[in-house]
Design a protein around this motif. Structure first.
Motif, short mmCIF file in Angstrom:
data_model
loop_
_atom_site.label_atom_id
_atom_site.label_comp_id
_atom_site.label_asym_id
_atom_site.label_seq_id
_atom_site.Cartn_x
_atom_site.Cartn_y
_atom_site.Cartn_z
N ASN A 1 0.79 -1.26 -0.08
CA ASN A 1 -0.39 0.19 0.25
C ASN A 1 1.19 1.23 -0.09
O ASN A 1 0.43 2.16 -0.49
CB ASN A 1 -0.61 0.10 1.12
CG ASN A 1 -1.80 -1.15 0.96
OD1 ASN A 1 -2.72 -1.70 -0.30
ND2 ASN A 1 -2.48 -1.82 1.91
N ASN A 2 2.23 1.15 0.33
CA ASN A 2 3.28 2.60 -0.10
C ASN A 2 3.40 2.53 -1.41
O ASN A 2 2.81 3.65 -1.35
CB ASN A 2 4.11 1.73 0.31
CG ASN A 2 5.14 3.78 0.78
OD1 ASN A 2 6.23 3.84 0.76
ND2 ASN A 2 4.68 4.14 2.22
N GLY A 3 3.32 1.42 -2.28
CA GLY A 3 3.53 1.97 -2.94
C GLY A 3 2.40 1.91 -3.46
O GLY A 3 2.38 3.12 -5.03
N VAL B 1 9.82 10.41 -6.01
CA VAL B 1 8.73 10.49 -4.52
C VAL B 1 8.93 8.96 -4.38
O VAL B 1 8.91 7.94 -5.07
CB VAL B 1 7.72 10.37 -5.02
CG1 VAL B 1 6.68 9.82 -4.08
CG2 VAL B 1 6.96 11.44 -5.68
N ASP B 2 9.46 8.89 -2.84
CA ASP B 2 9.87 7.19 -2.56
C ASP B 2 8.80 7.00 -1.71
O ASP B 2 7.87 6.83 -0.37
CB ASP B 2 10.74 7.16 -1.25
CG ASP B 2 11.14 6.10 -1.04
OD1 ASP B 2 11.56 6.30 0.21
OD2 ASP B 2 10.45 5.06 -1.08
N ALA B 3 7.81 5.65 -2.84
CA ALA B 3 6.53 4.88 -2.77
C ALA B 3 7.12 3.63 -2.72
O ALA B 3 6.77 2.77 -2.62
CB ALA B 3 5.15 5.45 -3.14
N LEU B 4 8.31 3.37 -1.95
CA LEU B 4 9.08 1.99 -2.16
C LEU B 4 8.28 1.37 -0.89
O LEU B 4 7.52 -0.45 -0.68
CB LEU B 4 10.38 1.42 -2.15
CG LEU B 4 11.13 2.66 -4.03
CD1 LEU B 4 12.13 2.51 -3.36
CD2 LEU B 4 10.26 1.68 -5.33
N LEU B 5 8.66 1.60 0.30
CA LEU B 5 8.86 0.16 1.78
C LEU B 5 8.29 1.86 2.42
O LEU B 5 8.34 2.48 2.54
CB LEU B 5 9.36 -0.04 1.60
CG LEU B 5 10.64 -0.89 1.22
CD1 LEU B 5 11.76 -0.98 2.16
CD2 LEU B 5 9.42 -2.12 0.51
N GLY B 6 7.20 1.39 3.15
CA GLY B 6 6.41 1.94 4.61
C GLY B 6 6.73 1.09 5.63
O GLY B 6 7.58 0.26 6.14
N ALA C 1 9.10 10.91 1.00
CA ALA C 1 9.79 10.02 1.09
C ALA C 1 7.59 10.23 2.25
O ALA C 1 7.24 10.38 2.54
CB ALA C 1 9.90 9.70 2.01
N VAL C 2 6.93 9.22 1.21
CA VAL C 2 5.84 8.73 1.31
C VAL C 2 5.46 7.89 2.87
O VAL C 2 6.51 7.01 2.80
CB VAL C 2 4.66 8.15 0.48
CG1 VAL C 2 3.45 7.97 0.86
CG2 VAL C 2 5.00 8.75 -0.97
N ASP C 3 5.02 8.40 3.93
CA ASP C 3 5.04 8.31 5.57
C ASP C 3 6.08 7.67 6.03
O ASP C 3 6.30 7.27 6.99
CB ASP C 3 4.46 5.91 5.14
CG ASP C 3 2.94 6.31 6.68
OD1 ASP C 3 2.84 4.56 6.20
OD2 ASP C 3 2.95 7.01 7.00
N MET C 4 7.04 6.85 5.06
CA MET C 4 8.53 6.75 5.84
C MET C 4 9.48 6.64 4.66
O MET C 4 9.49 6.49 3.60
CB MET C 4 8.44 4.89 6.58
CG MET C 4 7.89 4.74 7.08
SD MET C 4 8.18 5.71 8.98
CE MET C 4 9.69 4.69 9.52
N PRO C 5 10.42 6.74 5.31
CA PRO C 5 11.93 7.12 4.24
C PRO C 5 11.95 4.58 3.93
O PRO C 5 12.37 4.82 5.00
CB PRO C 5 13.12 7.50 4.92
CG PRO C 5 12.62 8.26 6.12
CD PRO C 5 11.35 7.33 6.03
N SER C 6 12.36 4.56 2.73
CA SER C 6 12.32 3.65 2.28
C SER C 6 13.44 3.04 3.13
O SER C 6 14.26 3.27 3.08
CB SER C 6 12.49 2.95 0.87
OG SER C 6 10.50 3.35 0.38
N GLY C 7 13.30 1.53 3.98
CA GLY C 7 14.02 0.50 4.33
C GLY C 7 14.50 1.26 6.12
O GLY C 7 15.28 0.83 6.74
K K Z 1 8.07 4.77 1.34
#
Ligand code: K
Ligand SMILES: NC(=O)C1=CN([C@@H]2O[C@H](COP(=O)(O)OP(=O)(O)OC[C@H]3O[C@@H](n4cnc5c(N)ncnc54)[C@H](O)[C@@H]3O)[C@@H](O)[C@H]2O)[C@H](O)CC1
Length: 493
Positions: free
Chosen positions: A61-63, A126-131, A158-164
């Motif tokens: 869903n982050n994606g 936009v970083d929407a890889l991992l949340g 970053a969306v919600d969290m920086p991925s990783g």
């Molecule tokens: K993210």
């Protein structure tokens, strides 16, 4: 005074998610669209001239949030390309629906990094890889996408969290360095602690319209205090006299480490202690008197000589420059049994960790101020175990020794009976000798001025970091601990 900000775990935020959907009576895809819209609004506000977007989407869903952002950009004729790190046909639920929405808006989706042209200065990534669904080590495919983002000369939202970055601890190895993170419904603890504090950049909170009711009785992992919410000292009455403001006794300064004890003593004086005494090696007395004649320096060469000095102070700080020799052990053994609150720092903590002195000793009215290495020794853990989950480490020390624990680090944690507090303050210029000694003096002086221990810890950590920020205004390198003293005095009022 503001209230502190609650910081939540990933699991708690999923629960807040569920409650919000139920309370607003909306389908979950609507919440995802709200999230995407909130992030997109922030993007336009920050980079109104953005020439084009590159949206990196993961498989959850982050994606999904990322696909919504891409669709919104396409609706506004902003050139946008999505890099689908996980093949779109593997998407499910809301993320699959968001992918279809992006397709309806004509968004170009590529599934290999080679097809993605390189970002330039007027690109926004936009970083929407991992949340909040991220766990474990970042898998290779995802790691390559993260490295691509970090190499690009473009700003990153970053969306919600920086991925990783792990939401519950802030621990990160391969992770996105964001300029801005837009986080939804609940601020995640990991955005403000450990490496997460640096990787998240500026954190913008978007409540997505969640009603206050959803937060009721959801226990946060920590409460985050800042300038507007830290407790302050009351104004001084006109007829004040020095005995009202405590008498701090600092114990420390073995051969070669006299400066540490002197800095703690002077720091206590600059934080408003009514009286300050210093019990230290006789050879340090001339320097102590010259440096700060307001401090009553007393020579101690053995534990016996400390005894009579323990009668008059209202708080004892033991550890700065204490060393780990018999001299230091004798002084700690006595100071830690004073019948007034005690602040332990530096070698007092290392001696305590050694277990030869004060084995099993616990007090409700002492404050331990370890950095990560000292925390590891107090627990018998490896240092990287503390770094992997500093909040658990701080709580474990508090349970083992009772009292209040200040675990210094990027995002300093304060563990006490009532829970865990987090304070972001300070800067890398403060990674120099003596900074910890100042904090010890500040904590002791605030306790001496009748602040309850957890409140004294909160104000001391904030004051210390803020003084460090002010003192570093003209450069972080070469910042010396004593540079902070004038600022401590200015900020404590
Ligand atoms: K993210
Ligand atoms: N209230 C809110 O916070 C809202 C959150 N939303 C967004 O939803 C994500 C959480 O979505 P979820 O599907 O639970 O997880 P993620 O998308 O973060 O990640 C799962 C995804 O990632 C893969 N994965 C997990 N660990 C790894 C790893 N170590 N290496 C590689 N890949 C990994 C996993 O296989 C899945 O594919 C939240 O962050 C918000 O962005 C809602 O959309 C709006 C409200």
């Amino acid at each position: 005074m503001d209230i502190p900000q609650p910081l939540y775990s990933a699991e708690s935020v999923r629960e807040l998610d569920r409650r919000t959907i139920a309370a607003l009576r909306i389908p979950s895809i609507s919440l995802m669209k709200r999230a995407g819209r909130a992030a997109f609004t922030q993007l336009l506000a920050r980079w109104p001239e953005a020439g084009r977007l590159q949206v990196f989407c993961g498989g959850g869903n982050n994606g999904g949030d990322g696909y919504v952002i891409a669709a919104l950009a396409a609706e506004r004729q902003i050139p946008v390309t999505v890099y689908a790190c996980v093949e779109p046909q593997k998407l499910s639920g809301d993320a699959a629906e968001a992918f279809r929405y992006a397709g309806q808006e004509g968004v170009q989706v590529v599934t290999s990094l080679a097809e993605l042209d390189s970002a330039d200065a007027n690109t926004v990534i936009v970083d929407a890889l991992l949340g909040t669904g991220f766990s474990g080590a970042v898998r290779e495919h995802m790691a390559q996408a993260i490295e691509r983002i970090n190499r690009a000369p473009a700003p990153v939202l970053a969306v919600d969290m920086p991925s990783g970055v792990e939401a519950d601890s802030g621990f990160a190895e391969t992770a996105v360095q964001a300029d801005v993170t837009v986080t939804f419904i609940g601020r995640k603890f990991g955005l403000f602690c450990g490496r997460g504090a640096a990787l998240s950049g500026e954190v913008v909170f978007a409540g997505l319209g969640a009603p206050d009711s959803v937060y009721r009785d959801e226990q946060p992992l920590a409460q985050r205090y800042g300038a507007a919410s830290v407790p302050r000292l009351p104004r001084r009455p006109a007829d004040a006299y020095k005995n009202q403001f405590g008498h701090v006794l600092v114990v420390g300064g073995d051969r070669g480490f006299g400066g540490a004890a002197m800095m703690a003593a002077e720091s206590a004086a600059r934080t408003g202690a009514g009286l300050v005494s210093l019990a230290t090696r006789p050879e340090h007395l001339p320097a102590a008197l010259t440096r700060c004649p307001e401090v009553m320096a007393r020579p101690v060469i053995s534990g016996q000589e400390l005894e009579p000095l323990l009668d008059s102070p209202s708080v004892v700080a033991v550890g700065p420059g204490l060393g780990r020799e018999p001299w230091g052990e004798q002084l700690l053994a006595r100071a830690a049994r004073a019948d007034v609150p005690v602040v332990l720092d530096a070698d007092a903590l290392n001696i305590l960790a050694g277990g030869r002195v004060l084995a099993g000793h616990r007090r409700d009215d002492w404050v331990l101020t370890p950095h990560v290495g000292e925390a590891a020794r107090l627990l018998g853990w490896e240092t990287n175990e503390v770094l992997a989950d500093p909040r658990t480490a701080a709580q474990a020390i508090q349970q083992k020794f009772s009292g209040v624990v200040i675990l210094k680090g990027a995002g300093t944690l304060i563990a006490h009976e009532g829970g865990v507090d987090l304070i972001n303050s300070g800067n890398p210029g403060m990674a120099s000798g003596g900074m910890g000694d100042l904090l010890t003096g500040i904590v002791a002086a605030l306790i001496g001025q009748h602040m309850p221990l957890p409140k004294a810890a909160r104000l001391a950590v904030w004051l210390h970091g803020e003084a460090g920020n002010r003192a570093a205004a003209d450069g972080q390198r070469g910042l010396l601990a004593t540079d902070l003293l004038p600022w401590v005095r200015k900020l404590v009022d």
